[in-house]
Design a protein around this motif. Structure first.
Motif, PDB file in Angstrom:
ATOM      1  N   ARG A  48       0.813  -1.220   0.000  1.00  0.00           N
ATOM      2  CA  ARG A  48       0.000   0.000   0.000  1.00  0.00           C
ATOM      3  C   ARG A  48       0.843   1.264   0.000  1.00  0.00           C
ATOM      4  N   ALA A  49       2.144   1.117   0.209  1.00  0.00           N
ATOM      5  CA  ALA A  49       3.079   2.243   0.110  1.00  0.00           C
ATOM      6  C   ALA A  49       4.436   1.676  -0.266  1.00  0.00           C
ATOM      7  N   ILE A  50       5.243   2.504  -0.941  1.00  0.00           N
ATOM      8  CA  ILE A  50       6.541   2.051  -1.455  1.00  0.00           C
ATOM      9  C   ILE A  50       7.622   3.024  -1.012  1.00  0.00           C
ATOM     10  N   ILE A  51       8.736   2.467  -0.567  1.00  0.00           N
ATOM     11  CA  ILE A  51       9.928   3.259  -0.241  1.00  0.00           C
ATOM     12  C   ILE A  51      11.009   2.890  -1.243  1.00  0.00           C
ATOM     13  N   LEU A  52      11.646   3.888  -1.838  1.00  0.00           N
ATOM     14  CA  LEU A  52      12.775   3.671  -2.736  1.00  0.00           C
ATOM     15  C   LEU A  52      14.004   4.301  -2.095  1.00  0.00           C
ATOM     16  N   THR A  53      15.043   3.496  -1.846  1.00  0.00           N
ATOM     17  CA  THR A  53      16.243   3.990  -1.185  1.00  0.00           C
ATOM     18  C   THR A  53      17.471   3.298  -1.752  1.00  0.00           C
ATOM     19  N   GLY A  54      18.632   3.619  -1.208  1.00  0.00           N
ATOM     20  CA  GLY A  54      19.877   3.041  -1.690  1.00  0.00           C
ATOM     21  C   GLY A  54      20.643   2.372  -0.565  1.00  0.00           C
ATOM     22  N   SER A  55      21.505   1.433  -0.914  1.00  0.00           N
ATOM     23  CA  SER A  55      22.341   0.768   0.087  1.00  0.00           C
ATOM     24  C   SER A  55      23.690   1.477   0.176  1.00  0.00           C
ATOM     25  N   GLY A  56      24.315   1.356   1.335  1.00  0.00           N
ATOM     26  CA  GLY A  56      25.625   1.976   1.507  1.00  0.00           C
ATOM     27  C   GLY A  56      25.535   3.476   1.688  1.00  0.00           C
ATOM     28  N   LYS A  57      26.543   4.184   1.173  1.00  0.00           N
ATOM     29  CA  LYS A  57      26.673   5.620   1.413  1.00  0.00           C
ATOM     30  C   LYS A  57      25.879   6.483   0.440  1.00  0.00           C
ATOM     31  N   ALA A  58      25.428   5.908  -0.671  1.00  0.00           N
ATOM     32  CA  ALA A  58      24.775   6.707  -1.713  1.00  0.00           C
ATOM     33  C   ALA A  58      23.330   6.279  -1.915  1.00  0.00           C
ATOM     34  N   PHE A  59      22.521   7.223  -2.413  1.00  0.00           N
ATOM     35  CA  PHE A  59      21.200   6.869  -2.921  1.00  0.00           C
ATOM     36  C   PHE A  59      21.366   6.303  -4.324  1.00  0.00           C
ATOM     37  N   CYS A  60      21.870   7.129  -5.224  1.00  0.00           N
ATOM     38  CA  CYS A  60      22.137   6.677  -6.592  1.00  0.00           C
ATOM     39  C   CYS A  60      22.986   7.719  -7.296  1.00  0.00           C
ATOM     40  N   ALA A  61      24.078   7.261  -7.897  1.00  0.00           N
ATOM     41  CA  ALA A  61      24.994   8.178  -8.590  1.00  0.00           C
ATOM     42  C   ALA A  61      24.665   8.329 -10.067  1.00  0.00           C
ATOM     43  N   GLY A  62      23.468   7.880 -10.479  1.00  0.00           N
ATOM     44  CA  GLY A  62      23.083   8.022 -11.884  1.00  0.00           C
ATOM     45  C   GLY A  62      23.560   6.867 -12.730  1.00  0.00           C
ATOM     46  N   GLN A  63      23.964   7.160 -13.933  1.00  0.00           N
ATOM     47  CA  GLN A  63      24.377   6.141 -14.883  1.00  0.00           C
ATOM     48  C   GLN A  63      25.790   5.635 -14.554  1.00  0.00           C
ATOM     49  N   ASP A  64      25.965   4.322 -14.658  1.00  0.00           N
ATOM     50  CA  ASP A  64      27.291   3.714 -14.517  1.00  0.00           C
ATOM     51  C   ASP A  64      28.098   4.048 -15.774  1.00  0.00           C
ATOM     52  N   LEU A  65      29.049   4.940 -15.643  1.00  0.00           N
ATOM     53  CA  LEU A  65      29.814   5.385 -16.809  1.00  0.00           C
ATOM     54  C   LEU A  65      30.717   4.288 -17.362  1.00  0.00           C
TER      55      LEU A  65
END
Length: 259
Positions: A48-65
Protein backbone atom coordinates in the motif's frame (compact mmCIF):
# COMPACT_ATOMS: atom_id res chain seq x y z
CA UNK A 1 23.92 -10.11 -4.68
CA UNK A 2 20.86 -8.82 -6.53
CA UNK A 3 21.13 -5.24 -7.76
CA UNK A 4 17.61 -4.56 -6.43
CA UNK A 5 16.38 -5.77 -3.06
CA UNK A 6 12.70 -5.92 -2.11
CA UNK A 7 11.28 -6.26 1.38
CA UNK A 8 7.55 -6.16 2.13
CA UNK A 9 6.31 -5.67 5.68
CA UNK A 10 3.20 -4.09 7.22
CA UNK A 11 1.91 -3.03 3.81
CA UNK A 12 5.16 -1.23 2.94
CA UNK A 13 7.45 -2.33 0.10
CA UNK A 14 11.03 -1.21 0.57
CA UNK A 15 12.97 -1.21 -2.71
CA UNK A 16 16.71 -0.82 -2.27
CA UNK A 17 19.12 0.01 -5.06
CA UNK A 18 21.91 -2.40 -4.26
CA UNK A 19 25.15 -1.70 -6.10
CA UNK A 20 26.97 0.05 -3.24
CA UNK A 21 30.39 -0.53 -4.80
CA UNK A 22 29.34 1.83 -7.65
CA UNK A 23 27.31 4.18 -5.41
CA UNK A 24 24.19 2.42 -6.76
CA UNK A 25 24.77 3.70 -10.28
CA UNK A 26 22.53 2.18 -12.93
CA UNK A 27 23.54 -0.46 -15.40
CA UNK A 28 21.06 -2.14 -17.74
CA UNK A 29 20.43 -5.06 -15.38
CA UNK A 30 19.55 -2.82 -12.43
CA UNK A 31 17.35 -0.50 -14.52
CA UNK A 32 15.30 -3.36 -15.94
CA UNK A 33 15.06 -5.07 -12.54
CA UNK A 34 13.82 -1.85 -10.91
CA UNK A 35 11.06 -1.61 -13.54
CA UNK A 36 10.06 -5.21 -12.85
CA UNK A 37 10.06 -4.64 -9.09
CA UNK A 38 7.93 -1.52 -9.40
CA UNK A 39 5.43 -3.46 -11.51
CA UNK A 40 5.31 -6.22 -8.88
CA UNK A 41 4.61 -3.68 -6.14
CA UNK A 42 1.93 -2.04 -8.24
CA UNK A 43 0.16 -5.35 -8.82
CA UNK A 44 0.48 -6.64 -5.25
CA UNK A 45 -2.64 -5.71 -3.21
CA UNK A 46 -0.66 -6.24 0.00
CA UNK A 47 1.60 -3.31 -0.92
CA UNK A 48 0.00 0.00 0.00
CA UNK A 49 3.08 2.24 0.11
CA UNK A 50 6.54 2.05 -1.45
CA UNK A 51 9.93 3.26 -0.24
CA UNK A 52 12.78 3.67 -2.74
CA UNK A 53 16.24 3.99 -1.18
CA UNK A 54 19.88 3.04 -1.69
CA UNK A 55 22.34 0.77 0.09
CA UNK A 56 25.63 1.98 1.51
CA UNK A 57 26.67 5.62 1.41
CA UNK A 58 24.77 6.71 -1.71
CA UNK A 59 21.20 6.87 -2.92
CA UNK A 60 22.14 6.68 -6.59
CA UNK A 61 24.99 8.18 -8.59
CA UNK A 62 23.08 8.02 -11.88
CA UNK A 63 24.38 6.14 -14.88
CA UNK A 64 27.29 3.71 -14.52
CA UNK A 65 29.81 5.38 -16.81
CA UNK A 66 31.84 2.18 -17.05
CA UNK A 67 28.90 0.65 -18.91
CA UNK A 68 28.57 3.48 -21.44
CA UNK A 69 32.31 3.58 -22.09
CA UNK A 70 32.60 -0.18 -22.59
CA UNK A 71 32.49 -1.31 -26.26
CA UNK A 72 31.03 -4.65 -25.15
CA UNK A 73 28.45 -3.43 -22.61
CA UNK A 74 27.33 -0.02 -23.87
CA UNK A 75 23.65 -0.20 -24.89
CA UNK A 76 23.77 3.31 -26.40
CA UNK A 77 22.04 6.43 -25.15
CA UNK A 78 18.79 5.82 -27.03
CA UNK A 79 18.32 2.47 -25.30
CA UNK A 80 19.42 3.85 -21.96
CA UNK A 81 16.79 6.59 -22.13
CA UNK A 82 13.95 4.81 -23.88
CA UNK A 83 14.36 1.40 -22.19
CA UNK A 84 15.90 2.31 -18.82
CA UNK A 85 15.14 5.73 -17.36
CA UNK A 86 12.00 6.87 -19.16
CA UNK A 87 10.07 3.69 -18.23
CA UNK A 88 11.22 4.02 -14.60
CA UNK A 89 9.87 7.58 -14.39
CA UNK A 90 6.63 6.58 -16.13
CA UNK A 91 6.10 3.71 -13.69
CA UNK A 92 6.77 5.87 -10.63
CA UNK A 93 4.14 8.37 -11.75
CA UNK A 94 1.61 5.75 -12.94
CA UNK A 95 1.56 3.60 -9.80
CA UNK A 96 -1.44 4.77 -7.78
CA UNK A 97 0.27 4.13 -4.47
CA UNK A 98 2.39 6.65 -2.53
CA UNK A 99 6.10 6.34 -3.30
CA UNK A 100 8.69 7.77 -0.92
CA UNK A 101 12.20 8.53 -2.14
CA UNK A 102 14.37 8.00 0.95
CA UNK A 103 17.59 9.70 -0.08
CA UNK A 104 20.23 8.30 2.24
CA UNK A 105 23.30 9.79 0.51
CA UNK A 106 24.38 11.43 -2.71
CA UNK A 107 21.74 11.54 -5.47
CA UNK A 108 23.41 12.56 -8.72
CA UNK A 109 22.29 12.84 -12.32
CA UNK A 110 19.51 10.40 -13.12
CA UNK A 111 19.58 9.30 -9.49
CA UNK A 112 18.59 12.79 -8.34
CA UNK A 113 15.83 13.07 -10.93
CA UNK A 114 14.36 9.65 -10.16
CA UNK A 115 14.10 10.76 -6.53
CA UNK A 116 12.39 14.03 -7.51
CA UNK A 117 9.79 12.10 -9.55
CA UNK A 118 8.55 10.33 -6.42
CA UNK A 119 5.55 11.53 -4.42
CA UNK A 120 7.37 12.38 -1.21
CA UNK A 121 11.11 12.99 -0.99
CA UNK A 122 12.86 12.78 2.37
CA UNK A 123 16.59 12.89 2.98
CA UNK A 124 19.25 12.15 5.53
CA UNK A 125 21.39 15.08 6.67
CA UNK A 126 24.22 13.23 4.90
CA UNK A 127 22.42 13.39 1.54
CA UNK A 128 23.13 15.74 -1.33
CA UNK A 129 21.71 16.37 -4.79
CA UNK A 130 23.60 17.27 -7.93
CA UNK A 131 22.55 17.75 -11.55
CA UNK A 132 25.87 16.32 -12.70
CA UNK A 133 25.11 16.20 -16.43
CA UNK A 134 26.82 19.45 -17.43
CA UNK A 135 30.05 18.21 -15.85
CA UNK A 136 30.43 15.70 -18.69
CA UNK A 137 28.73 17.56 -21.52
CA UNK A 138 25.25 16.03 -21.26
CA UNK A 139 21.77 17.44 -20.64
CA UNK A 140 19.50 16.54 -17.68
CA UNK A 141 17.30 13.52 -18.36
CA UNK A 142 14.97 11.28 -16.34
CA UNK A 143 12.37 14.10 -16.31
CA UNK A 144 14.68 16.46 -14.44
CA UNK A 145 13.80 19.32 -16.78
CA UNK A 146 10.12 18.57 -16.10
CA UNK A 147 10.02 18.25 -12.31
CA UNK A 148 12.84 20.42 -10.97
CA UNK A 149 11.57 23.76 -12.40
CA UNK A 150 8.12 22.96 -11.03
CA UNK A 151 9.55 22.22 -7.59
CA UNK A 152 11.97 25.13 -7.14
CA UNK A 153 11.26 27.56 -9.99
CA UNK A 154 12.71 28.10 -13.44
CA UNK A 155 15.64 30.33 -12.44
CA UNK A 156 16.99 28.12 -9.65
CA UNK A 157 16.53 24.98 -11.72
CA UNK A 158 18.31 26.53 -14.68
CA UNK A 159 21.28 27.53 -12.52
CA UNK A 160 21.59 24.15 -10.80
CA UNK A 161 21.43 22.29 -14.11
CA UNK A 162 23.90 24.54 -15.92
CA UNK A 163 26.39 25.00 -13.08
CA UNK A 164 26.09 21.51 -11.63
CA UNK A 165 26.24 22.78 -8.03
CA UNK A 166 26.00 20.25 -5.23
CA UNK A 167 22.99 20.97 -3.01
CA UNK A 168 22.97 19.74 0.59
CA UNK A 169 19.88 18.11 2.07
CA UNK A 170 19.14 21.21 4.16
CA UNK A 171 19.51 23.49 1.13
CA UNK A 172 17.24 21.18 -0.88
CA UNK A 173 14.60 21.40 1.85
CA UNK A 174 14.82 25.20 1.87
CA UNK A 175 14.48 25.30 -1.92
CA UNK A 176 11.33 23.16 -1.81
CA UNK A 177 13.03 20.22 -3.50
CA UNK A 178 12.03 17.79 -0.76
CA UNK A 179 9.62 17.30 2.12
CA UNK A 180 11.80 16.74 5.20
CA UNK A 181 15.36 16.13 6.34
CA UNK A 182 16.08 13.66 9.13
CA UNK A 183 19.22 13.16 11.16
CA UNK A 184 21.58 10.39 10.10
CA UNK A 185 20.87 8.57 13.36
CA UNK A 186 17.07 8.53 13.02
CA UNK A 187 16.78 8.43 9.21
CA UNK A 188 15.93 4.74 8.76
CA UNK A 189 13.45 4.77 11.64
CA UNK A 190 11.72 7.91 10.38
CA UNK A 191 11.45 6.55 6.83
CA UNK A 192 9.86 3.29 7.97
CA UNK A 193 7.45 5.20 10.21
CA UNK A 194 6.42 7.42 7.29
CA UNK A 195 5.91 4.37 5.07
CA UNK A 196 3.73 2.70 7.71
CA UNK A 197 1.72 5.89 8.20
CA UNK A 198 0.94 6.08 4.48
CA UNK A 199 0.14 2.35 4.26
CA UNK A 200 -2.49 2.76 6.98
CA UNK A 201 -4.17 5.70 5.26
CA UNK A 202 -7.01 5.55 2.68
CA UNK A 203 -4.64 4.64 -0.14
CA UNK A 204 -7.47 4.48 -2.67
CA UNK A 205 -7.90 8.23 -2.19
CA UNK A 206 -4.13 8.79 -2.17
CA UNK A 207 -3.91 7.06 -5.54
CA UNK A 208 -6.67 9.25 -6.95
CA UNK A 209 -4.88 12.32 -5.55
CA UNK A 210 -1.73 11.22 -7.35
CA UNK A 211 -3.70 10.89 -10.60
CA UNK A 212 -5.01 14.42 -10.15
CA UNK A 213 -1.57 15.82 -9.44
CA UNK A 214 -0.22 14.16 -12.59
CA UNK A 215 -2.96 15.73 -14.71
CA UNK A 216 -2.61 19.13 -13.06
CA UNK A 217 0.75 19.51 -14.81
CA UNK A 218 -1.00 19.89 -18.17
CA UNK A 219 -4.68 20.63 -17.43
CA UNK A 220 -6.47 23.94 -17.63
CA UNK A 221 -8.32 25.06 -14.49
CA UNK A 222 -11.64 23.96 -16.01
CA UNK A 223 -10.27 20.53 -16.92
CA UNK A 224 -8.84 20.07 -13.43
CA UNK A 225 -12.10 21.06 -11.73
CA UNK A 226 -13.99 18.57 -13.89
CA UNK A 227 -11.55 15.80 -13.04
CA UNK A 228 -11.73 16.63 -9.33
CA UNK A 229 -15.50 16.26 -9.49
CA UNK A 230 -15.23 12.92 -11.26
CA UNK A 231 -12.64 11.45 -8.90
CA UNK A 232 -14.28 12.85 -5.75
CA UNK A 233 -17.42 10.90 -6.67
CA UNK A 234 -15.26 7.79 -7.12
CA UNK A 235 -13.60 8.37 -3.75
CA UNK A 236 -16.99 8.88 -2.07
CA UNK A 237 -18.09 5.45 -3.31
CA UNK A 238 -15.08 3.71 -1.74
CA UNK A 239 -15.06 1.47 1.33
CA UNK A 240 -12.41 3.73 2.85
CA UNK A 241 -14.71 6.75 2.73
CA UNK A 242 -17.49 4.83 4.47
CA UNK A 243 -15.03 3.63 7.10
CA UNK A 244 -13.61 7.11 7.58
CA UNK A 245 -17.03 8.67 8.14
CA UNK A 246 -18.17 5.88 10.50
CA UNK A 247 -14.95 6.13 12.49
CA UNK A 248 -15.39 9.90 12.81
CA UNK A 249 -18.98 9.54 14.04
CA UNK A 250 -18.01 6.70 16.42
CA UNK A 251 -14.94 8.62 17.64
CA UNK A 252 -12.51 5.81 16.89
CA UNK A 253 -9.44 5.33 14.75
CA UNK A 254 -10.38 4.27 11.18
CA UNK A 255 -9.16 0.96 9.78
CA UNK A 256 -8.62 1.76 6.11
CA UNK A 257 -8.08 -1.02 3.55
CA UNK A 258 -7.22 0.92 0.43
CA UNK A 259 -10.51 -0.08 -1.22
Amino acid sequence: MPSIELQIENGVAKITLNRPETFNSFNREMALLLQKTLEECSANPEVRAIILTGSGKAFCAGQDLKEVTSPELNPGFRKILEEHYNPIIERIRAIEKPIIAAVNGVAAGAGANIALACDIVVASEAASFIQAFSKIGLIPDSAGTFFLPRLIGFQKASALMMLGDKVSAKEAEQLGMLYKVFSVETFQEEVIALGKQLAQMPTKALGLTKRLLNQSLTHTLEEQLAMESELQIEAAESEDYAEGVNAFIEKRKPAFKGK
